[in-house]
Design a protein around this motif. Structure first.
Motif, PDB file in Angstrom:
ATOM      1  N   GLY A 172       0.886  -1.412  -0.528  1.00 29.12           N
ATOM      2  CA  GLY A 172       0.088  -0.151   0.006  1.00 29.12           C
ATOM      3  C   GLY A 172       0.569   1.228   0.157  1.00 29.12           C
ATOM      4  N   ALA A 173       2.112   1.510   0.928  1.00 29.67           N
ATOM      5  CA  ALA A 173       2.420   2.609   1.439  1.00 29.67           C
ATOM      6  C   ALA A 173       3.260   2.288  -0.197  1.00 29.67           C
ATOM      7  CB  ALA A 173       4.094   2.232   2.069  1.00 29.67           C
ATOM      8  N   LEU A 174       3.964   1.651  -1.047  1.00 30.46           N
ATOM      9  CA  LEU A 174       4.535   1.540  -2.368  1.00 30.46           C
ATOM     10  C   LEU A 174       3.549   2.434  -3.388  1.00 30.46           C
ATOM     11  CD1 LEU A 174       6.358   1.525  -4.323  1.00 30.46           C
ATOM     12  CD2 LEU A 174       6.595  -0.777  -4.710  1.00 30.46           C
ATOM     13  N   VAL A 175       2.433   1.562  -3.761  1.00 30.07           N
ATOM     14  CA  VAL A 175       1.152   1.868  -4.807  1.00 30.07           C
ATOM     15  C   VAL A 175       1.100   3.245  -4.488  1.00 30.07           C
ATOM     16  CG1 VAL A 175      -0.846   0.788  -5.471  1.00 30.07           C
ATOM     17  CG2 VAL A 175       0.189  -0.344  -4.828  1.00 30.07           C
ATOM     18  N   THR A 176       0.444   3.851  -3.350  1.00 31.31           N
ATOM     19  CA  THR A 176       0.570   4.970  -2.669  1.00 31.31           C
ATOM     20  C   THR A 176       1.027   6.219  -3.242  1.00 31.31           C
ATOM     21  OG1 THR A 176       0.776   5.199  -0.353  1.00 31.31           O
ATOM     22  CG2 THR A 176      -1.858   4.199  -1.752  1.00 31.31           C
ATOM     23  N   PHE A 177       2.548   5.729  -3.050  1.00 35.03           N
ATOM     24  CA  PHE A 177       3.269   6.625  -3.515  1.00 35.03           C
ATOM     25  C   PHE A 177       3.425   6.922  -4.152  1.00 35.03           C
ATOM     26  CE2 PHE A 177       8.195   7.445  -3.895  1.00 35.03           C
ATOM     27  CZ  PHE A 177       8.140   8.701  -3.614  1.00 35.03           C
ATOM     28  N   VAL A 178       3.344   5.766  -5.338  1.00 30.00           N
ATOM     29  CA  VAL A 178       4.021   6.059  -7.276  1.00 30.00           C
ATOM     30  C   VAL A 178       2.613   7.028  -7.765  1.00 30.00           C
ATOM     31  CG1 VAL A 178       3.935   4.735  -8.524  1.00 30.00           C
ATOM     32  CG2 VAL A 178       5.230   4.043  -6.925  1.00 30.00           C
ATOM     33  N   THR A 179       1.772   6.150  -7.534  1.00 33.71           N
ATOM     34  CA  THR A 179       0.126   6.929  -7.849  1.00 33.71           C
ATOM     35  C   THR A 179      -0.499   8.577  -6.961  1.00 33.71           C
ATOM     36  OG1 THR A 179      -1.164   5.406  -6.698  1.00 33.71           O
ATOM     37  CG2 THR A 179      -1.016   4.809  -8.424  1.00 33.71           C
ATOM     38  N   GLY A 180      -0.332   8.211  -6.194  1.00 31.17           N
ATOM     39  CA  GLY A 180      -0.463  10.106  -5.535  1.00 31.17           C
ATOM     40  C   GLY A 180       1.121  11.368  -5.994  1.00 31.17           C
ATOM     41  N   GLY A 181       2.382  10.041  -5.844  1.00 37.61           N
ATOM     42  CA  GLY A 181       3.305  11.362  -6.831  1.00 37.61           C
ATOM     43  C   GLY A 181       2.754  11.660  -8.577  1.00 37.61           C
ATOM     44  N   HIS A 182       2.096  10.846  -8.588  1.00 41.67           N
ATOM     45  CA  HIS A 182       2.064  10.870 -10.801  1.00 41.67           C
ATOM     46  C   HIS A 182       0.708  11.525 -10.233  1.00 41.67           C
ATOM     47  CE1 HIS A 182       0.660  10.848 -14.172  1.00 41.67           C
ATOM     48  NE2 HIS A 182      -0.962  10.216 -13.915  1.00 41.67           N
ATOM     49  N   LEU A 183      -0.158  11.980  -9.214  1.00 44.12           N
ATOM     50  CA  LEU A 183      -1.439  12.336  -9.117  1.00 44.12           C
ATOM     51  C   LEU A 183      -0.915  14.308  -8.926  1.00 44.12           C
ATOM     52  CD1 LEU A 183      -3.885   9.980  -7.403  1.00 44.12           C
ATOM     53  CD2 LEU A 183      -3.798  11.349  -9.900  1.00 44.12           C
ATOM     54  N   ALA A 184       0.216  14.243  -7.625  1.00 46.49           N
ATOM     55  CA  ALA A 184       0.640  15.257  -7.558  1.00 46.49           C
ATOM     56  C   ALA A 184       1.711  16.023  -8.300  1.00 46.49           C
ATOM     57  CB  ALA A 184       1.599  15.219  -6.078  1.00 46.49           C
ATOM     58  N   GLY A 185       2.508  15.368  -8.881  1.00 46.62           N
ATOM     59  CA  GLY A 185       2.451  16.421 -10.166  1.00 46.62           C
ATOM     60  C   GLY A 185       1.942  16.386 -11.220  1.00 46.62           C
ATOM     61  N   THR A 186       0.888  15.804 -11.146  1.00 41.59           N
ATOM     62  CA  THR A 186      -0.146  16.601 -12.944  1.00 41.59           C
ATOM     63  C   THR A 186      -1.144  17.050 -12.321  1.00 41.59           C
ATOM     64  OG1 THR A 186      -1.726  14.144 -11.649  1.00 41.59           O
ATOM     65  CG2 THR A 186      -0.363  14.314 -13.964  1.00 41.59           C
ATOM     66  N   LEU A 187      -1.287  17.259 -10.620  1.00 39.09           N
ATOM     67  CA  LEU A 187      -2.500  18.301 -10.441  1.00 39.09           C
ATOM     68  C   LEU A 187      -1.669  19.447  -9.376  1.00 39.09           C
ATOM     69  CD1 LEU A 187      -4.301  16.167  -8.532  1.00 39.09           C
ATOM     70  CD2 LEU A 187      -5.240  17.333 -10.976  1.00 39.09           C
ATOM     71  N   TYR A 188       0.005  19.659  -9.398  1.00 41.32           N
ATOM     72  CA  TYR A 188       0.044  20.972  -8.675  1.00 41.32           C
ATOM     73  C   TYR A 188       1.986  21.141  -8.755  1.00 41.32           C
ATOM     74  CZ  TYR A 188      -2.690  19.388  -5.108  1.00 41.32           C
ATOM     75  OH  TYR A 188      -4.158  18.418  -4.374  1.00 41.32           O
ATOM     76  N   THR A 189       1.708  22.384  -8.677  1.00 37.83           N
ATOM     77  CA  THR A 189       3.522  22.465  -8.907  1.00 37.83           C
ATOM     78  C   THR A 189       4.188  23.425  -7.027  1.00 37.83           C
ATOM     79  OG1 THR A 189       2.587  25.226  -8.592  1.00 37.83           O
ATOM     80  CG2 THR A 189       2.760  23.566 -11.085  1.00 37.83           C
ATOM     81  N   VAL A 190       5.609  23.566  -7.257  1.00 36.13           N
ATOM     82  CA  VAL A 190       6.094  23.367  -5.608  1.00 36.13           C
ATOM     83  C   VAL A 190       5.065  24.627  -5.060  1.00 36.13           C
ATOM     84  CG1 VAL A 190       7.814  24.597  -5.425  1.00 36.13           C
ATOM     85  CG2 VAL A 190       8.175  22.738  -6.901  1.00 36.13           C
ATOM     86  N   ASP A 191       4.855  26.254  -6.282  1.00 38.10           N
ATOM     87  CA  ASP A 191       4.084  26.920  -5.811  1.00 38.10           C
ATOM     88  C   ASP A 191       2.950  26.402  -4.767  1.00 38.10           C
ATOM     89  OD1 ASP A 191       6.048  28.442  -6.290  1.00 38.10           O
ATOM     90  OD2 ASP A 191       4.992  29.334  -7.862  1.00 38.10           O
ATOM     91  N   THR A 192       1.724  25.536  -6.093  1.00 38.09           N
ATOM     92  CA  THR A 192       0.351  25.579  -5.258  1.00 38.09           C
ATOM     93  C   THR A 192       1.249  24.515  -4.292  1.00 38.09           C
ATOM     94  OG1 THR A 192       0.293  23.722  -6.874  1.00 38.09           O
ATOM     95  CG2 THR A 192      -0.605  25.207  -7.607  1.00 38.09           C
ATOM     96  N   LEU A 193       1.932  23.405  -4.075  1.00 42.78           N
ATOM     97  CA  LEU A 193       2.518  22.418  -2.879  1.00 42.78           C
ATOM     98  C   LEU A 193       1.629  23.160  -1.808  1.00 42.78           C
ATOM     99  CD1 LEU A 193       4.157  19.823  -4.261  1.00 42.78           C
ATOM    100  CD2 LEU A 193       2.280  19.322  -3.468  1.00 42.78           C
ATOM    101  N   THR A 194       3.375  24.520  -1.638  1.00 43.66           N
ATOM    102  CA  THR A 194       3.260  24.891  -0.528  1.00 43.66           C
ATOM    103  C   THR A 194       2.913  26.957  -0.601  1.00 43.66           C
ATOM    104  OG1 THR A 194       4.889  26.318  -1.877  1.00 43.66           O
ATOM    105  CG2 THR A 194       5.740  24.368  -0.902  1.00 43.66           C
ATOM    106  N   GLY A 195       1.670  26.986  -1.525  1.00 45.64           N
ATOM    107  CA  GLY A 195       0.746  27.984  -0.838  1.00 45.64           C
ATOM    108  C   GLY A 195      -1.130  27.657  -1.371  1.00 45.64           C
ATOM    109  N   THR A 196      -0.844  27.219  -1.156  1.00 40.71           N
ATOM    110  CA  THR A 196      -2.772  26.754  -1.587  1.00 40.71           C
ATOM    111  C   THR A 196      -3.012  25.466  -0.107  1.00 40.71           C
ATOM    112  OG1 THR A 196      -2.215  24.937  -3.082  1.00 40.71           O
ATOM    113  CG2 THR A 196      -2.870  26.754  -3.856  1.00 40.71           C
ATOM    114  N   THR A 197      -4.651  25.654   0.312  1.00 47.63           N
ATOM    115  CA  THR A 197      -5.270  24.871   0.936  1.00 47.63           C
ATOM    116  C   THR A 197      -4.957  23.513   0.001  1.00 47.63           C
ATOM    117  OG1 THR A 197      -6.388  25.952   1.347  1.00 47.63           O
ATOM    118  CG2 THR A 197      -6.740  23.945   1.479  1.00 47.63           C
ATOM    119  N   GLY A 198      -5.151  22.688  -0.959  1.00 53.63           N
ATOM    120  CA  GLY A 198      -4.672  21.847  -0.836  1.00 53.63           C
ATOM    121  C   GLY A 198      -3.683  21.560  -1.479  1.00 53.63           C
ATOM    122  N   GLY A 199      -2.299  22.306  -1.308  1.00 54.29           N
ATOM    123  CA  GLY A 199      -1.297  21.963  -1.197  1.00 54.29           C
ATOM    124  C   GLY A 199      -0.635  21.255   0.174  1.00 54.29           C
ATOM    125  N   TYR A 200      -1.505  21.912   0.730  1.00 55.19           N
ATOM    126  CA  TYR A 200      -1.266  21.385   2.113  1.00 55.19           C
ATOM    127  C   TYR A 200      -1.591  20.164   2.688  1.00 55.19           C
ATOM    128  CZ  TYR A 200       0.403  26.898   2.611  1.00 55.19           C
ATOM    129  OH  TYR A 200       0.401  27.909   2.849  1.00 55.19           O
TER     130      TYR A 200
END
Length: 152
Positions: free
Chosen positions: A57-85
């Motif tokens: 579960g850790a491996l799969v959620t890391f890979v799939t979550g990483g993909h989703l974060a990479g497609t939905l967020y930038t560094v600015d949105t990860l560190t500066g928006t509610t969704g990013g937080y």
């Protein structure tokens, strides 16, 4: 678009399997083991399976979550928006959950290998309870992340 849908579906399925497994073991299996109503072999088998569900579960959620974060967020949105937080909070909770279950499982397996049941269950219980709290936290954060406007 199809890849994102597949990643989201796999991510959600594994997260549900993992959190449900943790909650089941903490709420049902550990109390039975502490009461001596399970054999050491049965408890060890459940703990071993939980360990593998956690690792997979850790491996799969890391890979799939990483993909989703990479497609939905930038560094600015990860560190500066509610969704990013919320995504950063989810990652933190995910790491804590994996660690708690690994430590709890190691303590349980160590005792089960000595053909004991009550003491290993008591030793593992605090880590499984912590894992349960973290799993519920993950579910809450994922619910918040799924609300309209949270991503931006």
């Amino acid at each position: 678009m199809i890849v994102d849908t597949v990643m989201y579906t796999v991510h959600t399925a594994f997260a549900a399997l993992w959190t449900g497994s943790v909650l089941f073991v903490a709420a049902v299996v550990v109390p039975l083991a502490m009461a001596g109503e399970l054999s050491p072999a049965a408890f060890g088998s459940v703990v071993s399976k939980l360990r593998w569900v956690t690792r997979l579960g850790a491996l799969v959620t890391f890979v799939t979550g990483g993909h989703l974060a990479g497609t939905l967020y930038t560094v600015d949105t990860l560190t500066g928006t509610t969704g990013g937080y919320l995504v950063v909070a989810m990652l933190t909770l995910w790491l804590g959950l994996a660690a708690a279950i690994e430590v709890g499982s190691a303590r349980a397996i160590r005792g089960v290998e000595n053909d004991k049941i009550r003491e290993p269950a008591r030793d593992a219980r605090p880590f499984y309870l912590l894992g349960s709290v973290l799993a519920v936290g993950l579910l809450v954060v994922s619910g918040l992340l799924g609300t309209p406007g949270a991503v931006l």
